[in-house]
Every structure is written in C-alpha cells, then in structure tokens.
Design a protein around this motif. Structure first.
Motif, PDB file in Angstrom:
ATOM      1  N   TYR A 181      30.960  19.636  42.672  1.00 55.46           N
ATOM      2  CA  TYR A 181      32.335  20.107  42.546  1.00 55.46           C
ATOM      3  C   TYR A 181      32.459  21.102  41.395  1.00 55.46           C
ATOM      4  O   TYR A 181      33.014  22.196  41.550  1.00 55.46           O
ATOM      5  N   LEU A 182      31.902  20.746  40.246  1.00 53.06           N
ATOM      6  CA  LEU A 182      31.948  21.640  39.081  1.00 53.06           C
ATOM      7  C   LEU A 182      31.174  22.929  39.345  1.00 53.06           C
ATOM      8  O   LEU A 182      31.616  24.018  38.957  1.00 53.06           O
ATOM      9  N   THR A 183      30.030  22.812  39.997  1.00 49.33           N
ATOM     10  CA  THR A 183      29.212  23.990  40.307  1.00 49.33           C
ATOM     11  C   THR A 183      29.971  24.937  41.226  1.00 49.33           C
ATOM     12  O   THR A 183      29.941  26.159  41.027  1.00 49.33           O
ATOM     13  N   THR A 184      30.629  24.395  42.223  1.00 46.07           N
ATOM     14  CA  THR A 184      31.397  25.236  43.155  1.00 46.07           C
ATOM     15  C   THR A 184      32.486  26.007  42.417  1.00 46.07           C
ATOM     16  O   THR A 184      32.661  27.211  42.626  1.00 46.07           O
ATOM     17  N   ILE A 185      33.214  25.322  41.554  1.00 47.05           N
ATOM     18  CA  ILE A 185      34.269  25.995  40.785  1.00 47.05           C
ATOM     19  C   ILE A 185      33.664  27.047  39.859  1.00 47.05           C
ATOM     20  O   ILE A 185      34.143  28.181  39.788  1.00 47.05           O
ATOM     21  N   ALA A 186      32.593  26.690  39.162  1.00 49.21           N
ATOM     22  CA  ALA A 186      31.962  27.619  38.221  1.00 49.21           C
ATOM     23  C   ALA A 186      31.409  28.849  38.937  1.00 49.21           C
ATOM     24  O   ALA A 186      31.524  29.970  38.428  1.00 49.21           O
ATOM     25  N   LYS A 187      30.827  28.658  40.107  1.00 43.32           N
ATOM     26  CA  LYS A 187      30.311  29.809  40.872  1.00 43.32           C
ATOM     27  C   LYS A 187      31.442  30.755  41.245  1.00 43.32           C
ATOM     28  O   LYS A 187      31.296  31.980  41.153  1.00 43.32           O
ATOM     29  N   GLY A 188      32.562  30.204  41.659  1.00 48.05           N
ATOM     30  CA  GLY A 188      33.719  31.038  41.981  1.00 48.05           C
ATOM     31  C   GLY A 188      34.199  31.822  40.770  1.00 48.05           C
ATOM     32  O   GLY A 188      34.524  33.005  40.870  1.00 48.05           O
ATOM     33  N   LEU A 189      34.206  31.168  39.618  1.00 50.89           N
ATOM     34  CA  LEU A 189      34.611  31.848  38.383  1.00 50.89           C
ATOM     35  C   LEU A 189      33.616  32.928  37.988  1.00 50.89           C
ATOM     36  O   LEU A 189      34.003  33.995  37.499  1.00 50.89           O
ATOM     37  N   MET A 190      32.314  32.678  38.202  1.00 51.09           N
ATOM     38  CA  MET A 190      31.305  33.705  37.906  1.00 51.09           C
ATOM     39  C   MET A 190      31.486  34.909  38.824  1.00 51.09           C
ATOM     40  O   MET A 190      31.406  36.057  38.375  1.00 51.09           O
ATOM     41  N   VAL A 191      31.735  34.658  40.110  1.00 54.38           N
ATOM     42  CA  VAL A 191      31.967  35.755  41.056  1.00 54.38           C
ATOM     43  C   VAL A 191      33.171  36.565  40.613  1.00 54.38           C
ATOM     44  O   VAL A 191      33.133  37.802  40.598  1.00 54.38           O
ATOM     45  N   ASP A 192      34.254  35.880  40.233  1.00 51.84           N
ATOM     46  CA  ASP A 192      35.443  36.584  39.737  1.00 51.84           C
ATOM     47  C   ASP A 192      35.111  37.436  38.519  1.00 51.84           C
ATOM     48  O   ASP A 192      35.554  38.578  38.404  1.00 51.84           O
ATOM     49  N   GLN A 193      34.311  36.886  37.607  1.00 48.59           N
ATOM     50  CA  GLN A 193      33.947  37.622  36.401  1.00 48.59           C
ATOM     51  C   GLN A 193      33.078  38.839  36.735  1.00 48.59           C
ATOM     52  O   GLN A 193      33.304  39.925  36.216  1.00 48.59           O
ATOM     53  N   PHE A 194      32.093  38.663  37.614  1.00 46.78           N
ATOM     54  CA  PHE A 194      31.229  39.782  37.996  1.00 46.78           C
ATOM     55  C   PHE A 194      32.031  40.865  38.713  1.00 46.78           C
ATOM     56  O   PHE A 194      31.831  42.054  38.481  1.00 46.78           O
ATOM     57  N   ARG A 195      32.949  40.439  39.577  1.00 43.63           N
ATOM     58  CA  ARG A 195      33.791  41.392  40.304  1.00 43.63           C
ATOM     59  C   ARG A 195      34.649  42.169  39.308  1.00 43.63           C
ATOM     60  O   ARG A 195      34.760  43.391  39.386  1.00 43.63           O
ATOM     61  N   ARG A 196      35.245  41.460  38.350  1.00 38.70           N
ATOM     62  CA  ARG A 196      36.077  42.127  37.356  1.00 38.70           C
ATOM     63  C   ARG A 196      35.260  43.118  36.526  1.00 38.70           C
ATOM     64  O   ARG A 196      35.698  44.231  36.254  1.00 38.70           O
ATOM     65  N   GLN A 197      34.051  42.711  36.132  1.00 43.47           N
ATOM     66  CA  GLN A 197      33.194  43.606  35.352  1.00 43.47           C
ATOM     67  C   GLN A 197      32.824  44.854  36.158  1.00 43.47           C
ATOM     68  O   GLN A 197      32.820  45.956  35.622  1.00 43.47           O
ATOM     69  N   ALA A 198      32.522  44.684  37.439  1.00 46.37           N
ATOM     70  CA  ALA A 198      32.170  45.826  38.286  1.00 46.37           C
ATOM     71  C   ALA A 198      33.352  46.782  38.428  1.00 46.37           C
ATOM     72  O   ALA A 198      33.189  48.009  38.352  1.00 46.37           O
ATOM     73  N   ILE A 199      34.535  46.230  38.602  1.00 43.64           N
ATOM     74  CA  ILE A 199      35.734  47.062  38.702  1.00 43.64           C
ATOM     75  C   ILE A 199      35.997  47.785  37.387  1.00 43.64           C
ATOM     76  O   ILE A 199      36.300  48.977  37.364  1.00 43.64           O
ATOM     77  N   GLU A 200      35.833  47.065  36.283  1.00 40.07           N
ATOM     78  CA  GLU A 200      36.061  47.677  34.974  1.00 40.07           C
ATOM     79  C   GLU A 200      35.072  48.811  34.702  1.00 40.07           C
ATOM     80  O   GLU A 200      35.456  49.875  34.226  1.00 40.07           O
ATOM     81  N   VAL A 201      33.805  48.598  35.041  1.00 43.56           N
ATOM     82  CA  VAL A 201      32.792  49.644  34.849  1.00 43.56           C
ATOM     83  C   VAL A 201      33.123  50.862  35.703  1.00 43.56           C
ATOM     84  O   VAL A 201      33.079  52.002  35.227  1.00 43.56           O
ATOM     85  N   ALA A 202      33.468  50.634  36.979  1.00 41.04           N
ATOM     86  CA  ALA A 202      33.810  51.753  37.867  1.00 41.04           C
ATOM     87  C   ALA A 202      35.026  52.504  37.347  1.00 41.04           C
ATOM     88  O   ALA A 202      35.061  53.743  37.362  1.00 41.04           O
ATOM     89  N   TYR A 203      36.006  51.773  36.857  1.00 41.19           N
ATOM     90  CA  TYR A 203      37.212  52.397  36.319  1.00 41.19           C
ATOM     91  C   TYR A 203      36.881  53.229  35.074  1.00 41.19           C
ATOM     92  O   TYR A 203      37.324  54.367  34.937  1.00 41.19           O
TER      93      TYR A 203
END
Length: 170
Positions: free
Chosen positions: A63-85
C-alpha cells in the motif's frame, strides 16, 4: 476526537513506526537522494492520513509503495514540465523574463493541465490536442482519426468541460 478518529490515528501511528524507516530506505535506493526520499516518505503518510480506513489495508508495504510510486511519478512529471518550461523561457530576452513567483505559477498551471490531459483518456486527449496545438478543424480531426463529426464533438465537449472545471476549481 471520536473513537474512530483515535483508532485511525493509532493505526496510522503504528503504520508509521513500523514502516517509515523501510519506506525511506526503499525510496532512497530508488531516488538516490535522502532528502527527496524523506519528502516523498512524508508525503506518503500524509496521503495515508487523508485516505481510507487502515484496518482495510492487508499489505501495508504494498500500500505504501503504491502511494509512493504515484508521488514519484508526479514529482518526475513536474520536474520534466519545469525543465521544458525553463528551456522554453531561455529563448526570451532577459527583460521579458518572468519573476520567480510568476514562473512558479506557470509551472503549477502546466502541471495541472498535464494532469487533466492525462485523465481525459487517449482518444479525447488526442482530439483536444489536434484541435488546440495543430489547429485542425473538427472535420479535419474526424478525417484524420477516421471518426464521425459527432464523435469529435463529443470528445471536444468533454475536454473543454474538464478545462473549465480545472479553471473553476484551480
């Protein structure tokens, strides 16, 4: 504080004490950074507190791993958007640069739009992007995707509705 609230906080406290060190170590290994791991581990438990009843959780680490993976994906997505911007911003002359506060607002908005687009479903997202980014007419979209004009309209209405909801609740 109600009995149910006390029971939930006790079970979350127990979950935290039993699994926080393990989760932090797992995240540190995945991310290679103890600070990011600590942030995501903390955010994971915040999500747990806002989530469902703990007695329904059968596999706490899963359960914790599933939540943490989702948060990591959100963080990576945000970083990719920020870099592109930031790369896109680099082409503007310095006097036209936005303040750091404005840049943060733009990145947050882009992340929200990205999340909204991700939730649309593949066909609706494709129709919306063809209309907005390529400037295709509804008839051109229908021809390209081999779908009827009413189908194109249905997808665009859904996408525009989601955009309006994002603006209204954003």
């Amino acid at each position: 504080m109600s009995t149910e609230t006390i029971a939930k906080s006790d079970s979350i406290g127990e979950l935290y004490s039993r699994h926080h060190a393990w989760l932090h170590g797992w995240l540190r290994q995945k991310l290679g950074c103890t600070h990011q791991a600590a942030d995501i581990a903390q955010d994971t438990f915040v999500r747990v507190m806002a989530g469902r009843r703990m007695d329904a959780v059968r596999e706490p680490r899963g359960y914790l791993t599933t939540i943490a993976k989702g948060l990591m994906v959100d963080q990576f997505r945000r970083q990719a958007i920020e870099v592109a911007y930031l790369e896109a911003l680099a082409v503007f002359p310095e006097p036209e640069m936005l303040s750091l506060e404005s840049q943060t607002i733009v990145v947050e908005t882009l992340v929200a739009i990205d999340r909204m687009l991700d939730e649309l479903g593949p066909r609706t997202r494709e129709v919306f992007l063809l209309a907005q980014l390529e400037g295709l007419t509804q008839a051109e979209i229908g021809h390209r995707l081999q779908v009827s004009l009413p189908t194109v309209r249905k997808h665009l209405v859904r996408a525009y509705t989601e955009c309006l909801l994002l603006v209204a609740h954003g």
